[in-house]
Design an enzyme around this catalytic site. Structure first.
Site, short mmCIF file in Angstrom:
data_model
loop_
_atom_site.label_atom_id
_atom_site.label_comp_id
_atom_site.label_asym_id
_atom_site.label_seq_id
_atom_site.Cartn_x
_atom_site.Cartn_y
_atom_site.Cartn_z
NE ARG A 52 -1.72 -2.36 2.59
CZ ARG A 52 -1.81 -3.84 2.20
NH1 ARG A 52 -2.81 -4.06 1.42
NH2 ARG A 52 -0.79 -4.56 2.47
CB THR A 53 3.45 2.46 2.23
OG1 THR A 53 2.76 2.18 3.21
CG2 THR A 53 4.12 4.10 2.25
CE LYS A 82 27.12 -2.22 -5.20
NZ LYS A 82 27.24 -1.43 -6.58
NE ARG A 103 6.98 0.64 4.82
CZ ARG A 103 5.95 -0.08 4.65
NH1 ARG A 103 5.70 -1.37 4.28
NH2 ARG A 103 4.79 0.76 4.86
CG HIS A 131 3.53 3.84 8.58
ND1 HIS A 131 3.61 4.78 7.36
CD2 HIS A 131 3.07 2.59 7.90
CE1 HIS A 131 3.30 4.15 6.28
NE2 HIS A 131 3.00 2.74 6.61
N1 CP Z 1 -0.28 -0.22 5.88
C1 CP Z 1 0.91 -0.45 5.15
O1 CP Z 1 1.87 0.31 5.52
O2 CP Z 1 0.74 -1.36 4.36
P1 CP Z 1 2.08 -1.91 3.58
O3 CP Z 1 3.07 -2.30 4.55
O4 CP Z 1 1.63 -2.78 2.43
O5 CP Z 1 2.70 -0.58 2.69
#
Ligand code: CP
Length: 310
Positions: A52-53, A82, A103, A131
């Site tokens: 999703r993100t 590396k 991320r 998040h």
């Molecule tokens: N909710 C969320 O962060 O989903 P993903 O890990 O699929 O990005």
């Protein structure tokens, strides 16, 4: 230069402004905004898996006219293999892009990248840390379905020890008067002391229990989460198969639970789900996790616009 690294940095005024813009994007299905960020570049720099993100930032950026660069498996497919540090990667991409969505498995990674102030950083999830853009879309969804952000009882269910989405949502939710929180988790997955101290400091009432059943009549918003089995338990617990079976039984939301909730209650989940939302509740009118996930597109359009042009 603007960065989004922690939920605490959203003020109610900024939230209101970005919600207004998000509603414009949603109402128009994003049409008419294709030149908003034309000739700007975004990098999706993902050291952990995501559906999703990553996809919603990608789609949001394209709808605003941005060019998208992406490393969806940076841990194995970038020069991190590396030995390149995140700091050096960020210093390099500064010359390529305007925004980097990061991320990373390490808590604080996005904040560290932002502290260099070389390129706008958006935290796409940092280990068990935060998040913030997920929390922003969660809050938008709560307002959309509840019609308010005040006087709400939020019930957070599941793995609260490692759930970064719960942590970020609590920081946002605590900004609004009249709200209270019930944390429901197995003792092994209880919410961190830092969150409880934050709520105490800001006079937000909260309680803790491991009995989901006793919360059902009280909640307005149920925020369910999966066990984050890919991360070590912060309290050092090792959960054997037998105990995990007990947890699955106690923490699977089924029709028998949902039918005891207020008719106006809603159930959210950041997804992906595992056992905690039984498919038998998918068609219940309280089930809002897919509309919630779809709001990721519109909310991330407003976040990208804010980060790029204010
Ligand atoms: N909710 C969320 O962060 O989903 P993903 O890990 O699929 O990005």
């Amino acid at each position: 230069m603007r960065h989004i690294v922690r939920a605490q940095q959203f003020t109610p005024q900024l939230i209101e402004r970005l919600f207004h813009r998000t509603k414009q994007f949603k109402k128009t299905d994003g049409r008419g905004f294709e030149d908003t960020l034309r000739r700007r570049f975004i990098l999706n720099l993902f050291y952990e898996p995501s559906t999703r993100t990553r996809l919603s930032f990608d789609a949001a950026a394209r709808r605003l006219g941005m060019e998208v660069l992406s490393t969806e498996n940076a841990r194995e497919m970038s020069s991190a293999v590396k030995g390149e540090s995140l700091a050096d990667t960020i210093s390099y991409v500064t010359g390529l892009v305007d925004v980097a969505v990061v991320r990373h498995p390490q808590e604080g990674a996005a904040e560290e990248a932002a502290s260099r102030n070389e390129v706008s950083i958006v935290n796409g999830g940092d280990g068990t840390g935060q998040h913030p853009t997920q929390a922003f879309l969660d809050l938008f969804t709560i307002e959309e379905f509840m019609g308010r952000l005040t006087n709400i009882t939020l019930v957070c269910v599941g793995d609260l020890a490692r759930g970064r989405t719960v942590r970020s949502l609590v920081y946002l939710f605590a900004k609004y008067p009249g709200n209270s929180i019930i944390f429901v988790s197995p003792p092994e997955y209880r919410i961190g002391e830092d969150i409880k101290e934050y709520l105490t400091r800001h006079n937000v009432p909260f309680s803790e229990t491991s009995n989901l059943s006793e919360t059902l009549e009280y909640g307005d918003v149920f925020y369910c989460t999966r066990p984050q089995l890919e991360r070590p338990n912060p309290y050092g617990h090792v959960i054997c198969d037998e105990r995990m079976t007990e947890i699955r039984v106690e923490f699977t939301m089924r029709l028998v639970h949902v039918e005891r909730m207020k008719p106006t209650a809603i159930i959210l989940h950041p997804l992906p789900r595992t056992f905690e939302l039984h498919p038998e509740i998918d068609s219940n009118p309280r089930a809002k996790w897919f509309p919630q996930a779809h709001n990721g597109l519109w909310t991330r359009m407003s976040i990208l616009e804010y980060v790029c042009v204010g």
